[in-house]
Motif scaffolding. Structure first.
Motif, short mmCIF file in Angstrom:
data_model
loop_
_atom_site.label_atom_id
_atom_site.label_comp_id
_atom_site.label_asym_id
_atom_site.label_seq_id
_atom_site.Cartn_x
_atom_site.Cartn_y
_atom_site.Cartn_z
N UNK A 291 0.83 -1.22 0.00
CA UNK A 291 0.00 0.00 0.00
C UNK A 291 0.86 1.27 0.00
N UNK A 292 1.90 1.36 0.85
CA UNK A 292 2.75 2.56 0.75
C UNK A 292 3.39 2.73 -0.63
N UNK A 293 3.75 1.61 -1.27
CA UNK A 293 4.33 1.71 -2.61
C UNK A 293 3.29 2.12 -3.65
N UNK A 294 2.04 1.68 -3.46
CA UNK A 294 0.97 2.04 -4.39
C UNK A 294 0.68 3.54 -4.39
N UNK A 295 1.10 4.21 -3.34
CA UNK A 295 0.86 5.65 -3.23
C UNK A 295 1.82 6.45 -4.12
N UNK A 296 2.76 5.75 -4.75
CA UNK A 296 3.69 6.42 -5.66
C UNK A 296 3.41 5.96 -7.09
N UNK A 297 3.64 6.83 -8.04
CA UNK A 297 3.44 6.47 -9.43
C UNK A 297 4.34 5.31 -9.84
N UNK A 298 5.59 5.35 -9.38
CA UNK A 298 6.56 4.32 -9.75
C UNK A 298 6.20 2.95 -9.17
N UNK A 299 5.52 2.94 -8.05
CA UNK A 299 5.20 1.68 -7.39
C UNK A 299 3.87 1.07 -7.78
N UNK B 125 14.43 1.57 -4.68
CA UNK B 125 14.68 2.88 -5.29
C UNK B 125 13.59 3.89 -4.95
N UNK B 126 12.43 3.39 -4.57
CA UNK B 126 11.29 4.27 -4.25
C UNK B 126 11.31 4.71 -2.78
N UNK B 127 11.63 3.78 -1.89
CA UNK B 127 11.62 4.05 -0.45
C UNK B 127 12.98 4.55 0.02
N UNK B 128 12.97 5.50 0.94
CA UNK B 128 14.24 5.92 1.52
C UNK B 128 14.58 5.04 2.72
N UNK B 129 15.78 5.18 3.27
CA UNK B 129 16.24 4.30 4.34
C UNK B 129 15.35 4.37 5.58
N UNK C 186 2.35 0.08 -10.68
CA UNK C 186 2.31 -1.07 -11.59
C UNK C 186 2.88 -2.34 -10.97
N UNK C 187 4.00 -2.22 -10.30
CA UNK C 187 4.63 -3.42 -9.74
C UNK C 187 3.81 -4.00 -8.59
N UNK C 188 3.13 -3.16 -7.84
CA UNK C 188 2.34 -3.68 -6.73
C UNK C 188 1.08 -4.39 -7.22
N UNK C 189 0.51 -3.94 -8.30
CA UNK C 189 -0.68 -4.60 -8.84
C UNK C 189 -0.39 -6.06 -9.17
N UNK C 190 0.74 -6.30 -9.79
CA UNK C 190 1.11 -7.67 -10.16
C UNK C 190 1.30 -8.53 -8.89
N UNK C 191 2.00 -8.00 -7.93
CA UNK C 191 2.25 -8.75 -6.70
C UNK C 191 0.94 -9.04 -5.96
N UNK C 192 0.06 -8.08 -5.91
CA UNK C 192 -1.23 -8.29 -5.23
C UNK C 192 -2.08 -9.32 -5.96
#
Length: 151
Positions: A55-63, A122-126, A65-71
């Motif tokens: 869900x946090x990744x889905x809140x970004x444009x870059x994340x 690459x999307x999430x910071x440390x 597409x990749x989250x849809x496949x995983x879900x």
């Protein structure tokens, strides 16, 4: 610990349980226990991973597409679990579906660890990676306990 390390710990348990499950026979106590453990592990992991990784990744444009496949793969795993629950463990088709489940779990974890994690890194910071790990582990442990008490 970061989110990737936390997820990999559960991934190792999932792989181990799935491999052990497909080595069982008939309506044995071992098969029932392993299936219950795998189902519990997949459920606790899936809920926590969806909430504190996807869900946090889905809140970004870059994340997105990749989250849809995983879900969608999580949904396929859930469907296989439902099929197994609907069958008697002694039926030959039960083992066939269990093998499909094991293959799907292994495929999904491989994709996550060798593609998705790199993109998410690459999307999430440390700091996000550490906070998400804490949130994931808290939720994961709560659902593991919840499922164990309901068995």
């Amino acid at each position: 610990m970061n989110i990737f390390e936390a997820l990999r710990e559960s991934h190792a348990r999932q792989r181990d349980l799935a491999e052990q499950l497909v080595q069982t026979h008939g309506s044995s106590v071992e098969r029932a226990e392993l299936f219950a453990c795998l189902k519990n592990e997949l459920f606790a992991h899936g809920v926590a991973e969806d909430r504190f990784f996807y869900i946090p990744l889905m809140m970004t444009d870059a994340g997105l597409g990749i989250t849809r496949h995983a879900l969608s793969e999580h949904h396929e795993i859930d469907e296989l679990l439902e099929q197994l629950q609907a069958l008697e463990m002694s039926q030959p088709s039960w083992l066939m579906i269990a093998k499909k489940l094991s293959e799907k779990v292994h495929h999904h974890l491989q994709e996550e660890e060798h593609g998705f994690f790199q993109q998410a890194g690459k999307i999430l910071d440390d700091q996000q990676k550490e906070v998400l790990a804490q949130q994931y582990l808290k939720e994961y442990q709560a659902y593991q306990q919840k499922e164990k008490t309901s068995l």
